[in-house]
Design an enzyme around this catalytic site. Structure first.
Site, short mmCIF file in Angstrom:
data_model
loop_
_atom_site.label_atom_id
_atom_site.label_comp_id
_atom_site.label_asym_id
_atom_site.label_seq_id
_atom_site.Cartn_x
_atom_site.Cartn_y
_atom_site.Cartn_z
N ARG A 95 -1.39 5.44 7.98
CA ARG A 95 -2.19 6.31 7.11
C ARG A 95 -2.83 7.47 7.87
O ARG A 95 -2.75 8.61 7.43
CB ARG A 95 -3.25 5.50 6.34
N SER A 175 5.83 -4.80 -3.98
CA SER A 175 5.29 -3.55 -3.47
C SER A 175 5.52 -3.55 -1.96
O SER A 175 5.08 -4.46 -1.25
CB SER A 175 3.80 -3.47 -3.79
N1 ARG Z 1 -2.15 -5.38 3.44
C1 ARG Z 1 -1.69 -4.42 4.37
C2 ARG Z 1 -2.76 -3.44 4.74
O1 ARG Z 1 -3.70 -3.31 4.03
C3 ARG Z 1 -0.45 -3.70 3.92
C4 ARG Z 1 -0.52 -2.94 2.65
C5 ARG Z 1 0.78 -2.25 2.45
N2 ARG Z 1 1.16 -2.06 1.12
C6 ARG Z 1 2.13 -2.72 0.48
N3 ARG Z 1 2.50 -2.23 -0.63
N4 ARG Z 1 2.67 -3.81 0.89
O2 ARG Z 1 -2.69 -2.79 5.75
#
Ligand code: ARG
Length: 401
Positions: A95, A175
């Site tokens: 990010r 997802s």
């Molecule tokens: N739970 C992880 C985090 O917050 C990954 C989130 C990623 N998104 C997904 N759609 N799997 O860093």
């Protein structure tokens, strides 16, 4: 002048629809920004064309894969960062690099607002918006799924109605977020935390139950950075990719956890990070011989705090920066070779050597040539236990009254 909004664009259904959706809801022009962090899949040019086909006035694409490896994955490796002891921060570290490019594009195209496709329940909205607030304090943030009621059903209906050049029928029940450091899969069937993940969930790793022959690999590090694999010079990006391939073939780096999100929800996630987990294992073992005991103990605490800060969207925070300086200082002598066997879901270290090692054979050996003076141990233990011994004497005395 018409207001402009830059949108973090993945090329998928939701962000493709978001282009027109934001346009209709706000009257602004949308600039799509796609960032390559080694996620594989479609080419940046294909994604660019789709963004334009969906109504973006401009499409900015950035190949940030080396930047991501050098400036985001390598610090994660130096920290041996595993959130809650398991998760190598795959999405959390992507990010901030995406934010950098969003802010850059906003400046280039004169945008006042940054948009992203996150929901209101996850960590990524926090990471995007805290990052943007820090790097571009004058920029506003908007999340169409969260703020403009862009649901999945509405997205499909919108795409069909407008004839957008995007697939609406392919239904993926999960997802997924992925980059060169790993892959994260959640939702659907996985939300029942008693359900074991099915085979179709995995992509970076082969089933470890039926591994090919063991694969022995030597990873060379210089000041905490992987610089060669089996004697062949590599960049950090190449090192991660090569180990994704080789450790992935052995099913290394599968992680199934229920983790604590920043927003207070416990959520189940499946990760695959073969390269990252092989590298962290090797790096940790090299630190074991090159980092002094007290520094090593303290560094473990620092690494844990570092992981929490990064997970919680504080990549650009002053504390994270200070911890980086500490970690960097500990890496000065983390140079040498680690030999490990990749097999059956495990990466097991079985050899290490370093010019800057603190391992002293003559001190450690139980054979002849031992230089350790054992007579020193008695007095040392006496003094080491003195304080607790005095306290225990007091306990007995007080209890006896
Ligand atoms: N739970 C992880 C985090 O917050 C990954 C989130 C990623 N998104 C997904 N759609 N799997 O860093």
């Amino acid at each position: 002048m018409t207001e402009r909004i830059v949108l973090a664009y993945s090329g998928g259904l939701d962000t493709s629809v978001a282009i027109g959706w934001i346009g209709e809801a706000t009257g602004a022009e949308v600039i799509a920004v796609a960032v390559d962090v080694g996620q594989g899949g479609e080419s940046l040019e294909t994604i660019r064309q789709r963004a334009l086909g969906c109504g973006a006035v401009e499409a900015y694409v950035a190949d940030a894969s080396d930047e991501f490896a050098n400036e985001y994955c390598i610090p994660t490796l130096k920290a041996n960062a595993l959130y809650q002891g398991h998760y190598p921060l795959v999405s959390a570290i992507s990010r901030p690099v995406i934010v950098k490019h969003l802010v850059k594009a906003a400046r280039e195209f004169g945008a006042t607002t940054v948009a992203h496709g996150c929901t209101g329940k996850g960590n990524d909205q926090v990471r995007f918006e805290v990052g943007i607030q820090t790097l571009g304090p004058d920029l506003k943030c908007i999340a169409p799924v969260r703020d403009l009621a862009l649901t999945r059903d509405k997205a499909i209906a919108f795409a069909e109605e407008k004839g957008l050049p995007i697939e609406t029928t392919k239904k993926n029940p999960y997802s997924i977020d992925q980059n060169v450091w790993g892959r994260a899969v959640e939702t659907g069937y996985l939300e029942d935390i008693w359900n074991a993940p099915t085979k179709d969930i995995y992509d970076y790793t082969a089933t470890p139950e039926f591994p090919p022959a063991p694969d022995e690999v030597t990873i060379s590090f210089k000041a905490g950075v992987p610089v060669a694999i089996d004697g062949v010079k590599v960049t950090p990006l190449q090192a991660i990719k090569e180990l994704n391939r080789r450790a992935g073939a052995q099913g290394v780096g599968r992680i199934d956890v229920v983790e604590d999100r920043l927003v207070g929800i416990k959520s189940r996630e499946i990760y695959e990070a073969p390269g990252a987990m092989a590298l962290i294992t090797a790096h940790k073992h090299l630190e074991d011989i090159t980092v002094e005991r007290e520094q090593a103990r303290f560094k473990a605490t620092v690494g844990q705090r570092w992981a929490e800060l990064v997970y919680d969207g504080q990549w650009f925070s002053p504390l994270k920066r200070s911890l980086d300086a500490f970690i960097e200082d500990t890496q000065k002598y983390v140079s040498g070779d680690i030999r490990m066997t990749l097999h059956g879901g495990q990466a097991i270290v079985n050899g290490r050597r370093s010019e800057t090692s603190l391992y002293d054979f003559d001190l450690a050996t139980y054979d002849t040539g031992d230089t350790f003076d054992q007579s020193m141990a008695r007095g040392f233990i006496e003094l080491w236990g003195m304080s607790a011994k005095v306290a225990s004497g007091r306990d007995i005395r007080v209890a006896g009254k």
